[in-house]
Design a protein around this motif. Structure first.
Motif, PDB file in Angstrom:
ATOM      1  N   TYR A   1       1.400 -12.489  -1.509  1.00 39.12           N
ATOM      2  CA  TYR A   1       0.233 -13.318  -1.216  1.00 39.12           C
ATOM      3  C   TYR A   1      -0.913 -12.423  -0.776  1.00 39.12           C
ATOM      4  N   ILE A   2      -2.091 -12.654  -1.339  1.00 35.50           N
ATOM      5  CA  ILE A   2      -3.271 -11.870  -0.999  1.00 35.50           C
ATOM      6  C   ILE A   2      -4.335 -12.821  -0.482  1.00 35.50           C
ATOM      7  N   GLY A   3      -4.721 -12.599   0.770  1.00 32.96           N
ATOM      8  CA  GLY A   3      -5.761 -13.409   1.391  1.00 32.96           C
ATOM      9  C   GLY A   3      -7.111 -12.744   1.238  1.00 32.96           C
ATOM     10  N   GLN A   4      -8.128 -13.547   0.970  1.00 29.74           N
ATOM     11  CA  GLN A   4      -9.489 -13.036   0.869  1.00 29.74           C
ATOM     12  C   GLN A   4     -10.408 -13.831   1.776  1.00 29.74           C
ATOM     13  N   LEU A   5     -11.323 -13.117   2.398  1.00 30.67           N
ATOM     14  CA  LEU A   5     -12.328 -13.725   3.260  1.00 30.67           C
ATOM     15  C   LEU A   5     -13.691 -13.269   2.775  1.00 30.67           C
TER      16      LEU A   5
END
Length: 187
Positions: free
Chosen positions: A132-136
């Motif tokens: 899982y890759i989170g982006q902000l």
């Protein structure tokens, strides 16, 4: 040899999971960041937002960084900057394989580089996992002109099973890295 292979495989797997935050930013070259003293949170139309707990954690981390940069949060429409954020979670598939034993190929048997006896059996096992890759994304707009003056993005692999303390630590670290170059260097 098998122990070495397992160790290398474990380190590679850990390296993928422990990847540092990837950050980037862009800004309007003509913006006078020294004139900005206050900011107000705004919602970005069509932006994906996380659950309320995560959203509050992210906003708190951003508030802390902006305070360190000399900006004051306000609820007034007379703020110098409008700040909005959005998040996204993407997935990637990772395939990991491990081979044990020796297979046929160049080696010692039958001459220096011939094919030969010895260990000629090999077992390969594999598994697939989801990363899982989170982006902000954080946008800052000049409130008077309604122009985008700064945009930053941070991304990192995340563990959806992480404890709340670990999530907060990762968010704070990513936001600190994101705002490291704010205000941007001016010539």
């Amino acid at each position: 040899m098998r122990k070495l292979s397992i160790t290398v495989l474990a380190l590679l797997a850990f390296g993928v999971a422990a990847r540092a935050q990837d950050v980037s930013y862009n800004f309007a070259k003509d913006a006078k960041f020294s004139d900005y003293k206050t900011y107000k949170w705004v919602e970005l139309k069509g932006a994906d937002e996380p659950d309320q707990i995560t959203q509050n954690t992210i906003k708190s981390a951003i508030d802390s960084q902006l305070a360190l940069k000399g900006l004051t949060k306000t609820d007034s429409d007379d703020a110098d900057l409008y700040v909005g954020m959005q998040t996204a979670i993407g997935t990637e598939k990772q395939y990991t394989s491990f081979s044990s034993g020796w297979g046929p190929g160049p080696g010692w048997g039958g001459g220096w580089y011939g094919y030969g006896g010895g260990m000629n059996t090999s077992t390969t096992t594999g598994s697939t996992s989801t990363i899982y890759i989170g982006q902000l994304g954080v946008d800052m707009y000049d409130a008077k002109n309604k122009d985008l003056v700064w945009r930053g993005r941070a991304s990192k692999t995340i563990n959806p099973k992480a404890k709340p303390e670990k999530r907060e630590k990762n968010i704070n670290k990513a936001v600190a890295k994101l705002f490291k170059n704010y205000p941007p260097p001016q010539k």
